[in-house]
Structures are given as C-alpha cells and as structure tokens.
Design a protein around this motif. Structure first.
Motif, PDB file in Angstrom:
ATOM      1  N   SER A  57     -46.743  16.946   8.477  1.00 51.22           N
ATOM      2  CA  SER A  57     -47.055  16.391   9.801  1.00 51.22           C
ATOM      3  C   SER A  57     -46.703  17.365  10.920  1.00 51.22           C
ATOM      4  CB  SER A  57     -46.273  15.106  10.011  1.00 51.22           C
ATOM      5  OG  SER A  57     -46.923  14.088   9.327  1.00 51.22           O
ATOM      6  N   ALA A  58     -47.347  17.147  12.032  1.00 53.32           N
ATOM      7  CA  ALA A  58     -47.146  18.025  13.175  1.00 53.32           C
ATOM      8  C   ALA A  58     -45.672  18.084  13.557  1.00 53.32           C
ATOM      9  CB  ALA A  58     -47.942  17.504  14.359  1.00 53.32           C
ATOM     10  N   LEU A  59     -45.260  19.227  13.995  1.00 53.30           N
ATOM     11  CA  LEU A  59     -43.892  19.363  14.464  1.00 53.30           C
ATOM     12  C   LEU A  59     -43.822  18.790  15.872  1.00 53.30           C
ATOM     13  CD1 LEU A  59     -43.489  22.945  13.100  1.00 53.30           C
ATOM     14  CD2 LEU A  59     -42.495  20.860  12.157  1.00 53.30           C
ATOM     15  N   PHE A  60     -42.687  18.177  16.164  1.00 53.31           N
ATOM     16  CA  PHE A  60     -42.670  17.389  17.400  1.00 53.31           C
ATOM     17  C   PHE A  60     -42.737  18.219  18.666  1.00 53.31           C
ATOM     18  CE2 PHE A  60     -38.287  18.258  16.441  1.00 53.31           C
ATOM     19  CZ  PHE A  60     -37.746  18.562  17.678  1.00 53.31           C
ATOM     20  N   PHE A  61     -42.392  19.531  18.557  1.00 55.11           N
ATOM     21  CA  PHE A  61     -42.373  20.317  19.796  1.00 55.11           C
ATOM     22  C   PHE A  61     -43.682  21.028  20.084  1.00 55.11           C
ATOM     23  CE2 PHE A  61     -42.043  23.993  17.189  1.00 55.11           C
ATOM     24  CZ  PHE A  61     -41.167  23.673  16.153  1.00 55.11           C
ATOM     25  N   GLU A  62     -44.686  20.818  19.267  1.00 59.23           N
ATOM     26  CA  GLU A  62     -45.965  21.481  19.516  1.00 59.23           C
ATOM     27  C   GLU A  62     -46.695  20.869  20.715  1.00 59.23           C
ATOM     28  OE1 GLU A  62     -48.160  22.990  15.566  1.00 59.23           O
ATOM     29  OE2 GLU A  62     -47.698  20.868  15.602  1.00 59.23           O
ATOM     30  N   THR A  63     -47.335  21.714  21.490  1.00 61.38           N
ATOM     31  CA  THR A  63     -48.217  21.201  22.539  1.00 61.38           C
ATOM     32  C   THR A  63     -49.565  20.885  21.881  1.00 61.38           C
ATOM     33  OG1 THR A  63     -49.169  23.353  23.023  1.00 61.38           O
ATOM     34  CG2 THR A  63     -47.155  22.763  24.234  1.00 61.38           C
ATOM     35  N   PRO A  64     -50.417  20.106  22.566  1.00 60.63           N
ATOM     36  CA  PRO A  64     -51.721  19.819  21.962  1.00 60.63           C
ATOM     37  C   PRO A  64     -52.487  21.091  21.586  1.00 60.63           C
ATOM     38  CG  PRO A  64     -51.334  18.342  23.782  1.00 60.63           C
ATOM     39  CD  PRO A  64     -50.182  19.312  23.770  1.00 60.63           C
ATOM     40  N   ILE A 105     -50.787  11.795  15.277  1.00 56.66           N
ATOM     41  CA  ILE A 105     -52.107  11.231  15.606  1.00 56.66           C
ATOM     42  C   ILE A 105     -52.996  12.329  16.188  1.00 56.66           C
ATOM     43  CG2 ILE A 105     -53.336   9.459  16.947  1.00 56.66           C
ATOM     44  CD1 ILE A 105     -51.347   8.458  14.710  1.00 56.66           C
ATOM     45  N   LEU A 106     -52.395  13.126  17.089  1.00 49.25           N
ATOM     46  CA  LEU A 106     -53.167  14.240  17.669  1.00 49.25           C
ATOM     47  C   LEU A 106     -53.545  15.243  16.594  1.00 49.25           C
ATOM     48  CD1 LEU A 106     -51.257  14.801  21.025  1.00 49.25           C
ATOM     49  CD2 LEU A 106     -53.403  13.572  20.624  1.00 49.25           C
ATOM     50  N   GLU A 107     -52.656  15.438  15.641  1.00 46.99           N
ATOM     51  CA  GLU A 107     -52.949  16.337  14.523  1.00 46.99           C
ATOM     52  C   GLU A 107     -54.132  15.799  13.710  1.00 46.99           C
ATOM     53  OE1 GLU A 107     -50.474  16.053  11.067  1.00 46.99           O
ATOM     54  OE2 GLU A 107     -50.428  18.223  10.838  1.00 46.99           O
ATOM     55  N   ALA A 108     -54.106  14.495  13.434  1.00 48.97           N
ATOM     56  CA  ALA A 108     -55.204  13.884  12.667  1.00 48.97           C
ATOM     57  C   ALA A 108     -56.522  14.064  13.423  1.00 48.97           C
ATOM     58  CB  ALA A 108     -54.924  12.398  12.430  1.00 48.97           C
ATOM     59  N   LEU A 109     -56.487  13.835  14.744  1.00 54.20           N
ATOM     60  CA  LEU A 109     -57.698  13.994  15.546  1.00 54.20           C
ATOM     61  C   LEU A 109     -58.171  15.447  15.526  1.00 54.20           C
ATOM     62  CD1 LEU A 109     -59.790  12.749  17.439  1.00 54.20           C
ATOM     63  CD2 LEU A 109     -58.210  13.125  19.340  1.00 54.20           C
ATOM     64  N   ALA A 110     -57.226  16.380  15.532  1.00 55.39           N
ATOM     65  CA  ALA A 110     -57.587  17.803  15.475  1.00 55.39           C
ATOM     66  C   ALA A 110     -58.324  18.110  14.172  1.00 55.39           C
ATOM     67  CB  ALA A 110     -56.342  18.676  15.608  1.00 55.39           C
ATOM     68  N   TYR A 111     -57.840  17.563  13.057  1.00 61.65           N
ATOM     69  CA  TYR A 111     -58.541  17.771  11.785  1.00 61.65           C
ATOM     70  C   TYR A 111     -59.940  17.156  11.828  1.00 61.65           C
ATOM     71  CZ  TYR A 111     -54.938  20.045   9.037  1.00 61.65           C
ATOM     72  OH  TYR A 111     -54.064  20.962   8.545  1.00 61.65           O
ATOM     73  N   ALA A 157     -54.452  25.071  17.386  1.00 62.25           N
ATOM     74  CA  ALA A 157     -54.368  26.427  16.839  1.00 62.25           C
ATOM     75  C   ALA A 157     -53.910  26.377  15.387  1.00 62.25           C
ATOM     76  CB  ALA A 157     -53.407  27.261  17.686  1.00 62.25           C
ATOM     77  N   ARG A 158     -52.913  25.567  15.104  1.00 60.69           N
ATOM     78  CA  ARG A 158     -52.389  25.494  13.737  1.00 60.69           C
ATOM     79  C   ARG A 158     -53.428  24.917  12.781  1.00 60.69           C
ATOM     80  NH1 ARG A 158     -50.130  21.279  11.418  1.00 60.69           N
ATOM     81  NH2 ARG A 158     -49.442  20.245  13.334  1.00 60.69           N
ATOM     82  N   VAL A 159     -54.105  23.840  13.213  1.00 57.24           N
ATOM     83  CA  VAL A 159     -55.090  23.208  12.341  1.00 57.24           C
ATOM     84  C   VAL A 159     -56.270  24.168  12.100  1.00 57.24           C
ATOM     85  CG1 VAL A 159     -56.737  21.294  12.149  1.00 57.24           C
ATOM     86  CG2 VAL A 159     -54.404  20.867  12.959  1.00 57.24           C
ATOM     87  N   PRO A 174     -58.515  30.403   7.963  1.00 59.65           N
ATOM     88  CA  PRO A 174     -57.390  31.334   8.112  1.00 59.65           C
ATOM     89  C   PRO A 174     -57.808  32.721   8.608  1.00 59.65           C
ATOM     90  CG  PRO A 174     -57.541  30.454   5.849  1.00 59.65           C
ATOM     91  CD  PRO A 174     -58.669  29.876   6.614  1.00 59.65           C
ATOM     92  N   ARG A 175     -59.044  33.132   8.332  1.00 64.57           N
ATOM     93  CA  ARG A 175     -59.415  34.511   8.696  1.00 64.57           C
ATOM     94  C   ARG A 175     -60.078  34.618  10.063  1.00 64.57           C
ATOM     95  NH1 ARG A 175     -59.562  34.454   3.271  1.00 64.57           N
ATOM     96  NH2 ARG A 175     -61.560  33.396   3.252  1.00 64.57           N
ATOM     97  N   THR A 176     -60.368  33.477  10.673  1.00 61.61           N
ATOM     98  CA  THR A 176     -61.043  33.512  11.973  1.00 61.61           C
ATOM     99  C   THR A 176     -60.033  33.764  13.089  1.00 61.61           C
ATOM    100  OG1 THR A 176     -62.622  31.919  11.140  1.00 61.61           O
ATOM    101  CG2 THR A 176     -62.537  32.147  13.529  1.00 61.61           C
ATOM    102  N   PRO A 177     -60.322  34.761  13.937  1.00 62.72           N
ATOM    103  CA  PRO A 177     -59.408  34.972  15.081  1.00 62.72           C
ATOM    104  C   PRO A 177     -59.389  33.738  15.984  1.00 62.72           C
ATOM    105  CG  PRO A 177     -61.297  36.503  15.130  1.00 62.72           C
ATOM    106  CD  PRO A 177     -61.459  35.660  13.918  1.00 62.72           C
ATOM    107  N   LEU A 178     -58.218  33.423  16.485  1.00 64.15           N
ATOM    108  CA  LEU A 178     -58.097  32.210  17.307  1.00 64.15           C
ATOM    109  C   LEU A 178     -58.819  32.364  18.637  1.00 64.15           C
ATOM    110  CD1 LEU A 178     -54.419  30.934  17.012  1.00 64.15           C
ATOM    111  CD2 LEU A 178     -56.507  29.891  16.115  1.00 64.15           C
ATOM    112  N   PRO A 179     -59.639  31.392  18.998  1.00 65.49           N
ATOM    113  CA  PRO A 179     -60.243  31.434  20.337  1.00 65.49           C
ATOM    114  C   PRO A 179     -59.218  30.963  21.374  1.00 65.49           C
ATOM    115  CG  PRO A 179     -60.948  29.466  19.150  1.00 65.49           C
ATOM    116  CD  PRO A 179     -60.013  30.214  18.228  1.00 65.49           C
TER     117      PRO A 179
END
Ligand SMILES: [Zn+2]
Length: 259
Positions: A29-36, A92-98, A41-43, A49-54
């Motif tokens: 599960s998402a770590l509590f200190f992550e911003t949206p 929940i935000l993590e689930a929505l990100a996926y 970015a993590r998801v 994994p090989r795509t540079p982050l936008p």
C-alpha cells in the motif's frame, strides 16, 4: 433506470475482474507521506519501469460527481480528480492511480485496486457526499410533465392510485431532451425526478409501453437502491417482486424491445 439493454438477459455483475498485473510484483500500500503526484510516479514506474517519468500534475476539480481523468500530452501527465476524493486515504488514491494509468496505457487493472476503489465510493459517507454535490452542483433540466401527446402527471397519478394506494409523493416529472432509445426512463434521487424518454411522447407509441416505463421508475421511488460492500443492487428482489403486480408485464416488455 430502465435502459433497452435491461430487456436482454443479464450477465454476471462486472465487479469480479480477473485481470492480473503483468511482469511485476504487487506493491505494498501507498506510503503515508507520499504526495498524490509521487503516488502516480511510483505506480507509473511499476507499470512501465523503462519509461522516463513525465512531468506529473494532479489537480482536484469541482465536479458534480466522482469522475477522474488522465491525459498525457507533450511529456506532461495531467490527472484531474473530483474534489470529493480530496481527503481520500493514500491507498484509495493509489488504487485510482492504478485504474487511470492502466486505462491510459491499456494495461489490465488488477482486481484488488478496482475493488478497493469501489468499496470506498460505496461507503455510506461517500454516497451521502456524492448525493450532496450532485444536488448542489449538478444542473438538472426537468421539462415538466406536459408533453405533446401525453401528460406524465396524469399517468403518474393513475398508477399511484392503482398500485401504490396513492401514497407515493409526486416527484418532478419530465421528458428527456432527446428521444433516447438507450435510456427509456430514469429516477434521479438527488433531484427527486423521474425522467421519461421523449421517444414515448408520440401518439403512435402504445400507452402500455409508456405506462410500464413510468411504473418501473415509480418502483425506484418506492424501493431504494441496496448498497452492500462493493455491490449496488438497483433492482432488488423486492423490486422485482413488486414489478410483477403490473398486468401485461411481458407484453409491455415486448413492446419496448420493438421501439
Ligand atoms: Zn430500473
């Protein structure tokens, strides 16, 4: 709601996804200190994994619903989330990100995320909040009961006397703006309105078909939606049982199939 698909036999509910995430271990599960945006970015790294982050920008918008959207344009990823989800816990935000990133990159969305997200939206407090934002922010066009060939108020009151002992309080009644064939009628609890497709406002339309659609929507007024876990049962067993009181039910359903 009564739509024409409803006239067809129903498959199982689509709440049991059998997709699996390919190629990587499920994350904790998402770590509590992550911003949206850190969550996105993590998801994204997990999915590709090989795509540079936008550049990632997450915005909360004042919507009249719980919709969200995602867009990738010129190296910038923009996520717009309904502000009703602003206080949602990180998992929940993590689930929505996926869910959103999975859609964007056409990746299967693991069932645990859709389940987690739906369970949250289906919580009583969330449903109440949603009803409130729909009432306050959603604009509702209700034409009034008088059509060119039929008066919905007359039909409502007649059915009310015949099948509900006159006990149903009259909601707003109106015709849809367009003669929709998809949605034949719907009951909107946020605005307490029954809207009937204008397709029925025609002297050639059999009265039985229109009456049945109205009766069906009146049953929605009478039998509230049943919420349980991720399930949302609109046509409960009680509802189906009560619907059988309508004479010529099968004949009416046949008429609707031929619209
Ligand atoms: Zn219905």
């Amino acid at each position: 709601m009564l739509n024409s698909k409803e006239m067809q036999p129903r498959g199982p509910a689509n709440s049991r996804d059998t997709y699996h995430l390919i190629g990587s271990e499920p994350q904790q599960s998402a770590l509590f200190f992550e911003t949206p945006s850190e969550i996105y970015a993590r998801v994204l790294k997990d999915l590709k994994p090989r795509t540079p982050l936008p550049d990632i920008r997450v915005e909360y918008r004042r919507y009249a619903n719980a919709n969200s959207s995602i867009r990738l344009e010129e190296g910038r990823l923009t996520v717009k989330i309904a502000d009703i989800l602003e206080g949602a816990p990180a998992p929940i935000l993590e689930a929505l990100a996926y869910i959103l990133l999975g859609k964007l990159y056409r990746r299967p969305i693991p069932a645990r995320y859709t389940h987690r997200y739906r369970l949250y939206l289906n919580r009583r407090d969330m449903r109440q909040k949603m009803q409130l934002v729909r009432q306050i922010r959603g604009r509702k066009f209700v034409s009034g009961p008088e059509g060119a060939s039929h008066n919905l108020e007359e039909i409502f009151e007649r059915l009310n006397r015949e099948y509900f002992e006159g006990l149903l309080g009259r909601p707003l009644l109106g015709w849809s703006r367009r003669p929709a064939r998809g949605i034949l009628g719907h009951f909107d609890p946020s605005h307490n309105a029954i809207i009937i497709s204008r397709i029925f406002d025609n002297p050639a339309t059999p009265a039985l078909a229109l009456e049945y659609v109205m009766f069906h929507e009146m049953l929605h007024l009478r039998y509230p939606v049943d919420h349980h876990g991720v399930r949302r049962r609109v046509h409960t067993r009680e509802f189906r049982q009560a619907e059988k009181a309508f004479p010529k039910l099968e004949e009416a359903k046949d008429l609707l199939k031929k619209l």
